[in-house]
Structure formats: structure tokens, C-alpha cells
Design a protein around this motif. Structure first.
Motif, PDB file in Angstrom:
ATOM      1  N   LEU A  69       0.825  -1.216   0.000  1.00 50.25           N
ATOM      2  CA  LEU A  69       0.000   0.000   0.000  1.00 50.25           C
ATOM      3  C   LEU A  69       0.855   1.261   0.000  1.00 50.25           C
ATOM      4  O   LEU A  69       0.524   2.244   0.648  1.00 50.25           O
ATOM      5  CB  LEU A  69      -0.920   0.001   1.233  1.00 50.25           C
ATOM      6  CG  LEU A  69      -1.902  -1.165   1.343  1.00 50.25           C
ATOM      7  CD1 LEU A  69      -2.673  -1.075   2.653  1.00 50.25           C
ATOM      8  CD2 LEU A  69      -2.869  -1.187   0.168  1.00 50.25           C
ATOM      9  N   GLN A  70       1.954   1.243  -0.760  1.00 45.62           N
ATOM     10  CA  GLN A  70       2.841   2.406  -0.773  1.00 45.62           C
ATOM     11  C   GLN A  70       2.112   3.663  -1.240  1.00 45.62           C
ATOM     12  O   GLN A  70       2.256   4.733  -0.659  1.00 45.62           O
ATOM     13  CB  GLN A  70       4.036   2.130  -1.692  1.00 45.62           C
ATOM     14  CG  GLN A  70       5.010   1.101  -1.142  1.00 45.62           C
ATOM     15  CD  GLN A  70       6.207   0.932  -2.050  1.00 45.62           C
ATOM     16  OE1 GLN A  70       6.904   1.890  -2.364  1.00 45.62           O
ATOM     17  NE2 GLN A  70       6.442  -0.292  -2.482  1.00 45.62           N
ATOM     18  N   GLY A  71       1.327   3.530  -2.328  1.00 44.40           N
ATOM     19  CA  GLY A  71       0.603   4.692  -2.837  1.00 44.40           C
ATOM     20  C   GLY A  71      -0.402   5.217  -1.838  1.00 44.40           C
ATOM     21  O   GLY A  71      -0.512   6.424  -1.619  1.00 44.40           O
ATOM     22  N   THR A  72      -1.130   4.302  -1.193  1.00 39.40           N
ATOM     23  CA  THR A  72      -2.130   4.709  -0.206  1.00 39.40           C
ATOM     24  C   THR A  72      -1.464   5.381   0.989  1.00 39.40           C
ATOM     25  O   THR A  72      -1.953   6.404   1.495  1.00 39.40           O
ATOM     26  CB  THR A  72      -2.929   3.483   0.269  1.00 39.40           C
ATOM     27  OG1 THR A  72      -3.554   2.872  -0.861  1.00 39.40           O
ATOM     28  CG2 THR A  72      -3.995   3.900   1.266  1.00 39.40           C
ATOM     29  N   LEU A  73      -0.334   4.822   1.438  1.00 43.97           N
ATOM     30  CA  LEU A  73       0.363   5.407   2.589  1.00 43.97           C
ATOM     31  C   LEU A  73       0.955   6.770   2.245  1.00 43.97           C
ATOM     32  O   LEU A  73       1.012   7.652   3.100  1.00 43.97           O
ATOM     33  CB  LEU A  73       1.456   4.448   3.077  1.00 43.97           C
ATOM     34  CG  LEU A  73       0.949   3.140   3.697  1.00 43.97           C
ATOM     35  CD1 LEU A  73       2.121   2.241   4.081  1.00 43.97           C
ATOM     36  CD2 LEU A  73       0.081   3.414   4.915  1.00 43.97           C
ATOM     37  N   SER A  74       1.402   6.935   0.993  1.00 43.77           N
ATOM     38  CA  SER A  74       1.919   8.257   0.601  1.00 43.77           C
ATOM     39  C   SER A  74       0.792   9.289   0.597  1.00 43.77           C
ATOM     40  O   SER A  74       0.991  10.442   0.971  1.00 43.77           O
ATOM     41  CB  SER A  74       2.584   8.181  -0.780  1.00 43.77           C
ATOM     42  OG  SER A  74       1.633   7.881  -1.788  1.00 43.77           O
ATOM     43  N   ASN A  75      -0.421   8.862   0.179  1.00 42.27           N
ATOM     44  CA  ASN A  75      -1.574   9.767   0.246  1.00 42.27           C
ATOM     45  C   ASN A  75      -1.918  10.096   1.691  1.00 42.27           C
ATOM     46  O   ASN A  75      -2.292  11.228   2.018  1.00 42.27           O
ATOM     47  CB  ASN A  75      -2.783   9.129  -0.440  1.00 42.27           C
ATOM     48  CG  ASN A  75      -2.661   9.123  -1.944  1.00 42.27           C
ATOM     49  OD1 ASN A  75      -2.094  10.030  -2.536  1.00 42.27           O
ATOM     50  ND2 ASN A  75      -3.185   8.086  -2.584  1.00 42.27           N
ATOM     51  N   LEU A  76      -1.805   9.090   2.576  1.00 41.70           N
ATOM     52  CA  LEU A  76      -2.081   9.312   3.998  1.00 41.70           C
ATOM     53  C   LEU A  76      -1.084  10.300   4.585  1.00 41.70           C
ATOM     54  O   LEU A  76      -1.465  11.238   5.297  1.00 41.70           O
ATOM     55  CB  LEU A  76      -2.020   7.990   4.749  1.00 41.70           C
ATOM     56  CG  LEU A  76      -2.152   8.055   6.273  1.00 41.70           C
ATOM     57  CD1 LEU A  76      -3.504   8.642   6.666  1.00 41.70           C
ATOM     58  CD2 LEU A  76      -1.976   6.675   6.896  1.00 41.70           C
ATOM     59  N   ALA A  77       0.210  10.102   4.283  1.00 39.34           N
ATOM     60  CA  ALA A  77       1.237  11.015   4.793  1.00 39.34           C
ATOM     61  C   ALA A  77       1.012  12.432   4.269  1.00 39.34           C
ATOM     62  O   ALA A  77       1.135  13.411   5.014  1.00 39.34           O
ATOM     63  CB  ALA A  77       2.630  10.519   4.395  1.00 39.34           C
ATOM     64  N   ALA A  78       0.663  12.540   2.972  1.00 36.52           N
ATOM     65  CA  ALA A  78       0.392  13.865   2.401  1.00 36.52           C
ATOM     66  C   ALA A  78      -0.838  14.491   3.047  1.00 36.52           C
ATOM     67  O   ALA A  78      -0.865  15.701   3.299  1.00 36.52           O
ATOM     68  CB  ALA A  78       0.200  13.742   0.888  1.00 36.52           C
ATOM     69  N   GLY A  79      -1.857  13.666   3.323  1.00 32.20           N
ATOM     70  CA  GLY A  79      -3.056  14.183   3.990  1.00 32.20           C
ATOM     71  C   GLY A  79      -2.757  14.720   5.375  1.00 32.20           C
ATOM     72  O   GLY A  79      -3.278  15.769   5.773  1.00 32.20           O
TER      73      GLY A  79
END
Length: 276
Positions: free
Chosen positions: A105-115
Motif C-alpha cells: 500500500l505504498q501509494g495509499t500510505l503516501s496519500n495518507l502522509a500527504a493528507g
């Protein structure tokens, strides 16, 4: 003899039964206290955002949930440990599972970190007009993974937060007072002062243009076919687009009424007769 054997068996199993009963009571106590503590920590973190208007509720609800479930995970491990379960292997298994899920879930986690970063630094908020990448619209919703924009033609655009955080963000609603940049050209034969007076008259008559700051009307460029004015009236942010899309038409009509030419690009072609 039978009574002696029964007494012997009782003495043999009584300590084990007491240990199990003690561990059961301790496990139950740990579970109750852990659940109570997790709930209190969750509410305490959420209350931090309630006490400070500048802090985002969504972010602190997320932090509260993370803290709550982290405490519950440790509580679960402590309960299992009371019954003699080897928790070291469970922790190692959870760590490996977490690593695998993180890689998947690298993409999802990057979105979470950006959020999280967007909600901490708050470059924009709900109802702001923003421009990011090639998208422009009003912010309808911000969550931990996406930002939702509503465009002028009522489209709903869902943008991953990582795309926004890694891109330029233009917040058109950040300042209460906005300048509206427009450019108008007049012919070289026309009087600059007369054109400026016509433009200023239109700006003075507009109900949403402010007198303070004073509108800026000056020659910006001597172009190939025209003398170009930079016109920058100021207004409250909610009237920005009304001025941007109404003033050019008004200035065009006013210049026409004053017989001031707005030129179009043209070229002068010189023909040379080489037979002479």
C-alpha cells in the motif's frame, strides 16, 4: 488411603488452579483498564482540537484512533502474556505483516502522509478556491487520503493528496482582498491619458471595486501593434470572478463610446519591384 490420595491430588492441582485464577483476574483487569485508558486517550486527543479552532478535527480524530488501537494492541499482547503465550513470535509476525502491507500500500500510505501534512500545515481549507496542477475549483472536502474539488460547471474532482502535496498550490481565497489583473491595448495613435481616464471611470462605477487600495492603471508594454495597459482593481475575494468576467466587457464598450481604437495585430508588407 483414598482420602490421602484425594488430599494429595488436591494439593497438587490447587496451586495450578490458583495460578490460572490469578492470571484470569489479572488479564481481565488489564483488559478493562486498557480499554478504559484507550478510550480516555482517544477523547483527550480529540479535545485538543476542540479547544483550538485552528487545529483540524479530522487530523486529531485520526491521531486519537491511532493512539487508541496502539494501546489496545499492547493490551492484547499483555493479556496473552498472562496466559503464558509467547508474544515475541506474535510481535515478529505482526511486524512482518505490517511490512508486507506497507509495501503493498505504498501509494495509499503516501496519500495518507500527504493528507496528514496538508491537515497540519493547512495551505487551504474547505470553501477555499485553489489551483493545483491543471485543476481549479472550490474545496468541497478534505480527508486523510483525498481532496475533493467542485468546479464552476459542477464537476466533482477527487485528487489524491500526494498529487497535491508534491505540486504547486495556489490558494485564491487566502487573503481577504484580491487584485484582479487584466490587460487592454489601445492603438499607438490614441491618447494614453484619455484611455486611462475612460478605464478609471469604469472602475470607479463598479460596485464591488474598492477605492482603498486604489486601482492600478498604468502602461505595461509597448507592443508591436498596441500600447498595453495593466489594469489591477482590488476587491473582496468573493467578488473576484464577478470583476474578472464583467469589467473587460464594460471597458471595451467604454473605449468604443470614446472612439478609442483597440487594435488587432497587423503587419505592413512592402513590395519591391525588382524589374526597375
Amino acid at each position: 488411603m483414598e482420602e490421602f490420595i484425594a488430599q494429595l491430588d488436591l494439593n497438587q492441582y490447587l496451586p495450578t488452579a490458583l495460578d490460572w485464577a490469578t492470571n484470569l483476574l489479572l488479564a481481565f483487569a488489564i483488559l478493562i483498564i486498557g480499554i478504559w485508558l484507550a478510550g480516555k486517550v482517544n477523547k483527550a486527543i480529540i479535545k485538543i482540537s476542540n479547544r483550538h479552532a485552528q487545529l483540524d478535527d479530522t487530523l486529531f480524530k485520526f491521531f486519537g484512533s491511532v493512539a487508541k488501537y496502539t494501546i489496545l494492541a499492547f493490551v492484547g499482547i499483555a493479556v496473552l502474556n498472562r496466559f503464558g503465550v509467547q508474544t515475541a513470535s506474535i510481535i515478529a509476525l505482526l511486524g512482518a505483516a505490517g511490512l508486507a502491507v506497507g509495501l503493498a500500500l505504498q501509494g495509499t500510505l503516501s496519500n495518507l502522509a500527504a493528507g496528514v501534512m496538508l491537515l497540519i500545515f493547512r495551505p487551504y481549507k474547505v470553501d477555499d478556491f485553489i489551483e493545483t496542477g491543471d485543476q481549479f475549483g472550490k474545496v468541497a472536502e478534505i480527508d486523510m487520503f483525498t481532496t475533493i474539488l467542485q468546479t464552476f460547471d459542477n464537476q466533482r474532482i477527487i485528487i489524491p493528496n500526494s498529487d497535491i502535496w508534491g505540486n504547486k498550490i495556489v490558494n485564491h481565497s487566502h487573503h481577504e482582498i484580491r487584485g484582479v489583473d487584466m490587460r487592454f491595448g489601445i492603438a499607438y495613435d490614441e491618447n494614453i491619458d484619455a484611455a486611462r481616464a475612460v478605464i478609471n471611470k469604469v472602475l470607479d462605477a463598479h460596485p464591488h471595486i474598492l477605492n482603498d487600495p486604489k486601482p492600478f492603471v498604468e502602461v505595461e508594454t509597448l507592443n508591436n501593434s498596441s500600447v498595453d495597459f495593466l489594469v489591477r482593481p482590488f476587491c473582496h475575494g468573493e467578488h473576484y470572478f464577478d470583476i474578472l468576467y464583467s469589467v473587460p466587457e464594460q471597458i471595451k464598450k467604454a473605449l468604443d463610446d470614446a472612439n478609442i481604437e483597440i487594435p488587432f495585430p497587423h503587419r505592413k508588407v512592402i513590395l519591391v519591384n525588382e524589374n526597375k
